[in-house]
Design a protein around this motif. Structure first.
Motif, short mmCIF file in Angstrom:
data_model
loop_
_atom_site.label_atom_id
_atom_site.label_comp_id
_atom_site.label_asym_id
_atom_site.label_seq_id
_atom_site.Cartn_x
_atom_site.Cartn_y
_atom_site.Cartn_z
N GLY A 549 0.83 -1.32 0.10
CA GLY A 549 -0.03 0.03 0.03
C GLY A 549 1.01 1.14 0.12
N ASP A 550 2.15 1.12 0.26
CA ASP A 550 2.83 2.33 0.29
C ASP A 550 3.21 2.73 -1.05
N HIS A 551 3.15 4.29 -1.36
CA HIS A 551 3.49 4.78 -2.64
C HIS A 551 5.05 5.00 -2.61
N VAL A 552 5.47 4.60 -3.73
CA VAL A 552 6.95 4.75 -4.11
C VAL A 552 7.32 5.47 -5.41
N LEU A 558 13.26 -0.16 -1.97
CA LEU A 558 12.34 -1.12 -1.24
C LEU A 558 12.95 -1.99 -0.24
N GLY A 559 13.92 -2.32 -0.54
CA GLY A 559 14.67 -3.27 0.52
C GLY A 559 16.18 -3.56 -0.07
N THR A 560 16.98 -4.19 0.85
CA THR A 560 18.34 -4.42 0.70
C THR A 560 18.54 -5.91 0.71
N MET A 561 19.41 -6.43 0.08
CA MET A 561 19.96 -7.96 0.26
C MET A 561 21.34 -8.11 0.41
N GLU A 562 21.90 -9.13 0.76
CA GLU A 562 23.16 -9.44 0.60
C GLU A 562 23.60 -10.67 -0.02
N ALA A 563 24.52 -10.69 -0.81
CA ALA A 563 24.82 -11.85 -1.69
C ALA A 563 26.58 -11.70 -1.84
N TYR A 574 9.31 1.91 -11.30
CA TYR A 574 8.96 3.34 -11.68
C TYR A 574 7.99 3.86 -10.50
N ASP A 575 7.34 4.85 -10.58
CA ASP A 575 6.37 5.34 -9.71
C ASP A 575 5.26 4.54 -9.43
N GLY A 576 4.61 4.13 -8.38
CA GLY A 576 3.40 3.44 -8.23
C GLY A 576 3.11 3.04 -6.81
N THR A 577 2.51 1.95 -6.51
CA THR A 577 1.92 1.50 -5.21
C THR A 577 2.63 0.06 -4.88
N ALA A 593 13.79 -15.14 -7.43
CA ALA A 593 12.58 -14.90 -6.40
C ALA A 593 11.88 -13.43 -6.50
N ALA A 594 10.55 -13.67 -6.44
CA ALA A 594 9.74 -12.33 -6.38
C ALA A 594 9.83 -11.82 -5.17
N LEU A 595 10.37 -10.60 -4.73
CA LEU A 595 10.59 -10.07 -3.59
C LEU A 595 9.53 -8.90 -3.21
N PHE A 596 9.14 -8.08 -4.47
CA PHE A 596 8.54 -6.91 -4.02
C PHE A 596 7.50 -6.80 -5.59
N GLU A 597 6.42 -6.24 -5.50
CA GLU A 597 5.52 -6.06 -6.77
C GLU A 597 4.90 -4.79 -6.52
N VAL A 598 5.28 -3.78 -7.52
CA VAL A 598 4.90 -2.53 -7.66
C VAL A 598 3.70 -2.24 -8.77
N ALA A 599 2.52 -1.65 -8.39
CA ALA A 599 1.65 -1.51 -9.50
C ALA A 599 1.69 -0.02 -9.88
N ALA A 600 1.80 -0.06 -11.09
CA ALA A 600 2.26 1.58 -11.76
C ALA A 600 1.12 2.41 -11.69
N GLU A 601 1.28 3.74 -11.50
CA GLU A 601 0.23 4.76 -11.25
C GLU A 601 -0.48 4.78 -12.86
#
Length: 601
Positions: A549-552, A558-563, A574-577, A593-601
């Motif tokens: 639900g956050d606007h970005v 969105l996050g950070t990973m270590e590898a 892109y801009d979205g939610t 692996a799918a980590l985040f999903e952003v829905a475009a504005e």
């Protein structure tokens, strides 16, 4: 004197094989260690004796393995525990010979802050610095925040403005704590255009401290070396004298015994005959790039290490150390140079190393390459009567190198070595961070990959057939991971038309990037356009900074990973939610692996 009859190498892969080779030449028995997943690895098969351990970082288990196998000495190789003072102390406490400097010296020189104090005491020039408690607003930017412990480019951040300082230092501290268990930071002047010069030193317990000439490791990205050479091509004789004498003085000051490397930074914008040269750090072990020193001096550095560890004099005078010709080394990595140099994994379906070059490696056809270890697959080293002859030999060697089944940097290295910047020695330490090489033509790369695969399966055709075709004539293959047989006709005997530079080196673009798995193009297009943010490689989630639900905005983290001990930022496309969050802090995630999903504005 302590005779050495059997040596355990506390390492794996090409590192262990390199040390075994010299041990065998000296009539010493060899002992390998391995984890359960490495039970059939090349270094295990090559050793006289092999002992399984839970981890290559388990000090107690490795010392116990040495005693179980009847080893007299432990050689740490490079990487893993090679610069851990507690490991050296444990080996010595078990009445085994430690092939390296004392635990006290490792501890002192392994910390950049302590090493800096030693350098100052020895009269060696150091980089201007700031105290950690100073006000960042008072710094002259850019500055470099770097971990006081460890190396390899980890725990470092370039900071260009005061408002960036806190975030950059926090990220560097997290990375340093994860890699070295210590988040102490140094803050120094950042040299925008520099050359990385290092001096190989060798010292015995009888008071002899030698330098074995210098190397240039300026071709690097993210502070990690890509191409190394000896001697340094741009140094004046006065500068060469300054760095070599400084390295000897520093090693003598700290009471060094064994092989070590003293690293310097030459400020290209302010370097005079005795100015703009600064001590960086000391590596208290053998270096990955030691073969170029061996090629130009004719000395076996591992043999000298073992001689010194046994209590003998080094057996070489400074006057005996002469430099003959020029040597260059490239590091072959499982990484995608056209996608942020991210480490890669897969099965090497075909491995072809070049003839006419020294190759230190432990990679063979059919071998699985994982992200559990450093992504370096091997090193290709060439020697010539002068730098240009060596450079051309390197280009030919890379033309004759193919690793199929996973993405590597082989073609990228070939393009870099053939380019005018490396030819003219104008590449500085940040050149690869400022410039991008052109990605290869996917169609041509796929054709060459398929021809290599065809040759591997018994045909007389292919880029390695004696028909005048060679891989340098066009973009190099990289990758193939075939999910079904592919048959192409015989490659043309006539050489394709190619642009060449004044030295006859072809300028055609090459690279190692394109996976030959159907449907590859469609999958890439879908991933780029549907708002999914996926794991670019296997790793661990360090932070999740958004919720559903956050606007970005585009590019927002969105996050950070270590590898592979690197922090990777996961950013909004892109801009979205934020429509979905598929990861939590601490999760181990797979490639893709799918980590985040952003829905475009």
């Amino acid at each position: 004197m302590t005779p050495i009859h059997s040596v355990l190498v506390a390492n794996r892969g090409e590192i262990a094989l390199r040390v075994f080779r010299t041990c065998r030449d000296l009539g010493m028995a060899t002992v390998a260690i391995h984890t359960a997943t490495d039970a059939d690895a090349p270094h295990v098969r090559d050793a006289d004796t092999a002992v399984e351990v839970p981890s290559y970082l388990d000090v107690d288990a490795i010392v116990a393995a040495a005693r179980e196998a009847g080893a007299d000495a432990v050689h740490p190789g490079f990487g893993f525990l090679s610069e851990r003072a507690e490991f050296a102390a444990a080996v010595l406490a078990a009445d085994l010979v430690w092939v390296g400097p004392s635990a006290e010296v490792i501890d002192r020189m392994g910390r950049k802050d302590a090493a800096r104090e030693v350098a100052i005491a020895a009269g060696v020039p150091v980089v201007p610095s700031y105290a950690a408690e100073d006000d960042p607003a008072s710094f002259a930017y850019p500055v470099l925040a770097k971990a006081a412990s460890g190396g390899g480019g980890k725990g470092m951040r370039v900071v260009r403005a005061a408002e960036e300082y806190d975030d950059a230092v926090a990220a560097a501290k997290r990375e340093a704590l994860g890699a070295f268990g210590d988040d102490t930071m140094l803050v120094e002047k950042y040299v925008e255009r520099g050359r990385h010069i290092e001096v190989q030193v060798m010292a015995d317990a009888h008071g002899t401290v030698l330098h074995l000439a210098e190397r240039d490791c300026s071709t690097q990205r993210r502070h990690q070396k890509v191409i190394e050479e000896a001697p340094a091509p741009t140094l004046t004789e006065a500068q060469r004298e300054l760095v070599t004498s400084s390295a000897v003085a520093l090693a003598a000051q700290v009471g060094y015994v064994g092989a070590g490397t003293v690293e310097f930074l030459l400020d290209s914008d302010h370097a005079g005959e005795g100015e703009g040269i600064y001590f960086l750090e000391m590596n208290t072990r053998l270096q990955v790039e030691h073969p170029v020193t061996e090629e130009v001096t004719g000395l076996d550095l591992v043999a000298l290490q073992l001689r010194i560890a046994a209590g003998q004099p080094v057996g070489v005078d400074q006057a005996d150390v002469t430099v003959r010709g020029h040597a260059i080394e490239v590091r072959i990595y499982a990484e995608d140079p056209y996608a942020g140099f991210l480490p890669q994994a897969g099965t090497a379906s075909l491995v072809h190393w070049p003839a006419g070059a020294r190759v230190d490696h432990a990679l063979e056809s059919g071998q699985v390459v994982s992200t559990s270890y450093d992504p370096m697959l091997g090193k290709v080293i060439v020697h010539g009567p002068d730098r240009e002859a060596a450079r051309l030999a390197l280009v030919r060697a890379l033309d004759d190198t193919a690793i199929l089944g996973l993405t590597t940097n082989t073609g990228f290295l070939r393009e870099l070595a053939a380019g005018p910047e490396f030819r003219d020695a104008t590449i500085d330490t940040a050149w690869l961070d400022r410039n991008e090489l052109t990605a290869p033509d996917p169609a041509r790369a796929r054709e060459l990959a398929a021809w290599a695969w065809q040759r591997h399966h018994g045909g007389a055709e292919g880029p390695f057939a004696a028909d005048g075709f060679r891989m340098g004539a066009a973009p190099a293959p990289i990758v193939v991971e075939l999910d079904e047989p592919v048959t192409l006709g015989r490659p043309p005997r006539e050489r394709p038309v190619a642009l060449v530079d004044a030295h006859g080196v072809e300028l055609a673009h090459r690279g190692q990037r394109y996976a030959f798995v159907r449907p590859d193009v469609a999958a890439e297009d879908a991933a780029a356009g549907d708002g999914s943010v996926v794991a670019p490689m296997p790793g661990t989630i360090l932070a999740v900074e958004v919720a559903e639900g956050d606007h970005v905005t585009a590019g927002q983290r969105l996050g950070t990973m270590e590898a592979m001990k690197m922090e990777l930022s996961l950013d909004a496309p892109y801009d979205g939610t934020v429509a979905a969050v598929g990861a939590a802090v601490g999760d181990q995630v797979a490639l893709g692996a799918a980590l985040f999903e952003v829905a475009a504005e």
